[in-house]
Design a protein around this motif. Sequence first.
Motif, PDB file in Angstrom:
ATOM      1  N   PHE A 199       6.226   7.242   9.983  1.00 50.70           N
ATOM      2  CA  PHE A 199       6.234   6.816   8.605  1.00 50.70           C
ATOM      3  C   PHE A 199       3.919   7.335   7.981  1.00 50.70           C
ATOM      4  CE2 PHE A 199      10.193   5.181   9.332  1.00 50.70           C
ATOM      5  CZ  PHE A 199      10.527   6.061   8.537  1.00 50.70           C
ATOM      6  N   ALA A 200       3.694   7.478   8.774  1.00 49.51           N
ATOM      7  CA  ALA A 200       2.168   7.065   8.862  1.00 49.51           C
ATOM      8  C   ALA A 200       1.545   7.672   7.298  1.00 49.51           C
ATOM      9  CB  ALA A 200       1.281   7.659  10.344  1.00 49.51           C
ATOM     10  N   GLY A 201       2.248   8.486   7.659  1.00 46.56           N
ATOM     11  CA  GLY A 201       1.817   9.645   6.090  1.00 46.56           C
ATOM     12  C   GLY A 201       2.184   8.946   4.871  1.00 46.56           C
ATOM     13  N   TRP A 202       3.200   8.356   4.628  1.00 49.59           N
ATOM     14  CA  TRP A 202       4.528   7.588   3.544  1.00 49.59           C
ATOM     15  C   TRP A 202       3.225   6.553   3.202  1.00 49.59           C
ATOM     16  CZ3 TRP A 202       6.652   9.720  -0.267  1.00 49.59           C
ATOM     17  CH2 TRP A 202       7.583  10.957   1.087  1.00 49.59           C
ATOM     18  N   ILE A 203       2.641   5.982   4.608  1.00 48.92           N
ATOM     19  CA  ILE A 203       2.120   4.392   4.088  1.00 48.92           C
ATOM     20  C   ILE A 203       0.703   4.663   4.007  1.00 48.92           C
ATOM     21  CG2 ILE A 203       0.975   2.519   5.516  1.00 48.92           C
ATOM     22  CD1 ILE A 203       3.376   3.098   7.182  1.00 48.92           C
ATOM     23  N   LEU A 204       0.068   5.835   3.819  1.00 51.71           N
ATOM     24  CA  LEU A 204      -1.244   6.690   3.607  1.00 51.71           C
ATOM     25  C   LEU A 204      -0.868   6.158   2.202  1.00 51.71           C
ATOM     26  CD1 LEU A 204      -4.690   6.859   3.972  1.00 51.71           C
ATOM     27  CD2 LEU A 204      -3.639   9.023   5.183  1.00 51.71           C
ATOM     28  N   LEU A 205      -0.343   7.267   1.497  1.00 60.50           N
ATOM     29  CA  LEU A 205       0.473   7.273   0.230  1.00 60.50           C
ATOM     30  C   LEU A 205       0.098   5.969  -0.164  1.00 60.50           C
ATOM     31  CD1 LEU A 205       2.235  10.900   0.400  1.00 60.50           C
ATOM     32  CD2 LEU A 205       0.246  10.595  -0.415  1.00 60.50           C
ATOM     33  N   CYS A 206       1.247   5.468  -0.197  1.00 59.56           N
ATOM     34  CA  CYS A 206       1.559   4.533   0.026  1.00 59.56           C
ATOM     35  C   CYS A 206       0.084   2.950  -1.125  1.00 59.56           C
ATOM     36  CB  CYS A 206       2.529   2.785   1.179  1.00 59.56           C
ATOM     37  SG  CYS A 206       3.719   3.372   0.557  1.00 59.56           S
ATOM     38  N   MET A 207      -0.946   3.184   0.222  1.00 58.78           N
ATOM     39  CA  MET A 207      -1.893   2.479  -0.009  1.00 58.78           C
ATOM     40  C   MET A 207      -3.024   3.207  -0.981  1.00 58.78           C
ATOM     41  SD  MET A 207      -3.646   3.080   4.139  1.00 58.78           S
ATOM     42  CE  MET A 207      -5.066   2.017   3.770  1.00 58.78           C
ATOM     43  N   PHE A 208      -2.815   3.755  -2.015  1.00 56.19           N
ATOM     44  CA  PHE A 208      -3.348   4.678  -3.322  1.00 56.19           C
ATOM     45  C   PHE A 208      -2.564   4.504  -4.093  1.00 56.19           C
ATOM     46  CE2 PHE A 208      -4.577   8.539   0.154  1.00 56.19           C
ATOM     47  CZ  PHE A 208      -5.779   7.880  -0.629  1.00 56.19           C
ATOM     48  N   THR A 209      -1.338   3.590  -4.088  1.00 52.73           N
ATOM     49  CA  THR A 209      -0.245   2.977  -5.098  1.00 52.73           C
ATOM     50  C   THR A 209      -1.140   1.443  -5.696  1.00 52.73           C
ATOM     51  OG1 THR A 209       1.103   2.856  -4.125  1.00 52.73           O
ATOM     52  CG2 THR A 209       1.074   4.905  -5.233  1.00 52.73           C
ATOM     53  N   LEU A 210      -1.992   1.006  -4.453  1.00 53.76           N
ATOM     54  CA  LEU A 210      -2.532  -0.007  -4.362  1.00 53.76           C
ATOM     55  C   LEU A 210      -1.357  -1.250  -4.040  1.00 53.76           C
ATOM     56  CD1 LEU A 210      -4.007  -1.011  -8.098  1.00 53.76           C
ATOM     57  CD2 LEU A 210      -5.132  -0.694  -5.840  1.00 53.76           C
ATOM     58  N   GLY A 211      -0.770  -0.566  -3.324  1.00 53.68           N
ATOM     59  CA  GLY A 211       0.189  -1.321  -2.460  1.00 53.68           C
ATOM     60  C   GLY A 211       1.664  -0.933  -2.969  1.00 53.68           C
ATOM     61  N   ILE A 212       1.845  -0.382  -4.323  1.00 52.81           N
ATOM     62  CA  ILE A 212       3.881  -0.536  -4.984  1.00 52.81           C
ATOM     63  C   ILE A 212       4.146   0.371  -4.462  1.00 52.81           C
ATOM     64  CG2 ILE A 212       4.197  -0.219  -7.253  1.00 52.81           C
ATOM     65  CD1 ILE A 212       1.516  -0.740  -8.738  1.00 52.81           C
ATOM     66  N   GLY A 213       4.156   1.689  -3.405  1.00 52.28           N
ATOM     67  CA  GLY A 213       4.320   2.772  -3.147  1.00 52.28           C
ATOM     68  C   GLY A 213       5.499   1.359  -1.955  1.00 52.28           C
ATOM     69  N   TYR A 214       4.613   0.779  -1.146  1.00 51.73           N
ATOM     70  CA  TYR A 214       5.271   0.522   0.085  1.00 51.73           C
ATOM     71  C   TYR A 214       6.947  -0.514  -0.444  1.00 51.73           C
ATOM     72  CZ  TYR A 214       1.263   0.001   2.769  1.00 51.73           C
ATOM     73  OH  TYR A 214      -0.225   0.094   2.950  1.00 51.73           O
ATOM     74  N   PHE A 215       6.599  -0.767  -1.413  1.00 45.24           N
ATOM     75  CA  PHE A 215       8.038  -1.656  -1.870  1.00 45.24           C
ATOM     76  C   PHE A 215       9.295  -0.559  -2.407  1.00 45.24           C
ATOM     77  CE2 PHE A 215       6.407  -4.749  -4.116  1.00 45.24           C
ATOM     78  CZ  PHE A 215       5.951  -5.728  -3.676  1.00 45.24           C
TER      79      PHE A 215
END
Length: 256
Positions: A199-215
């Motif tokens: 899931f590292a790739g997805w987590i990296l992308l979430c970081m560019f959304t200021l954490g909103i993508g984690y939800f």
Amino acid sequence: MWTCSLLKTNAKQALRGRYWRCFWICLVLGLVGVGGSSASTGGSRYTMDTVTGSDTAYDRVANYLDSLSYQMLMTILVVAVLAAVISLLWSIFVTAPLEVGRDRYFMESRQALSPAATVTSVFRTPYMNVVKVQFLKNLKIFVGTLLFVVPGIYWDYCYALVPYLLAENPYMTTTRAMQLSKDIMDGEKFHYFVLGLSFAGWILLCMFTLGIGYFFLEPYRQATDAEFYAAMRSKALAQGLTTTEELGGFVRHESY
């Protein structure tokens, strides 16, 4: 034999038509502190110098400011201690049991749409047994982390299935739940690490959304973890590590 791609494919299938309900459940749980992360509290200390009395106005003002600073520091210290205690109690009696309820919800959702109330069903009997097992498991991992870090990480992987085991059988004792999880995870810890790493790739992308993508990612991760437990459960039954009497499945949430 399971693979990361197979578990993720099954997770996507399980989320089909149920993603948004899972999303809102994960969002609410995340807001109350359930998200697989751990928190630690620390103390702070301060030193003060005593000031001898003086008849000058300057010294009187200095003494007053010192007294005021002392009161403020004591107030901050008391508030910090109370906040730490409340946070600890919240973690023990609310977030840790809710982790079990969340796991039960995602396991039930693999087969059919499960009611959202499944998450909070953990607060029924035997609620205190779930609290005890989760507390002792987390305590052992925490102590292992404090000692040499590595034991804590090792035990974290050994006991990764304890919440799922409690979700399936909330009456399971601490010793049995931890030992069974350790036996099942024998030879699987590195593979489970790789699964999380996928899931590292997805987590990296979430970081560019200021954490909103984690939800939005969380339902996918939880559904994948549920598929992992399903694979481990099949392995345990096949190897005789447990029985269907001990692990009766996830189709009786009404009586849980």
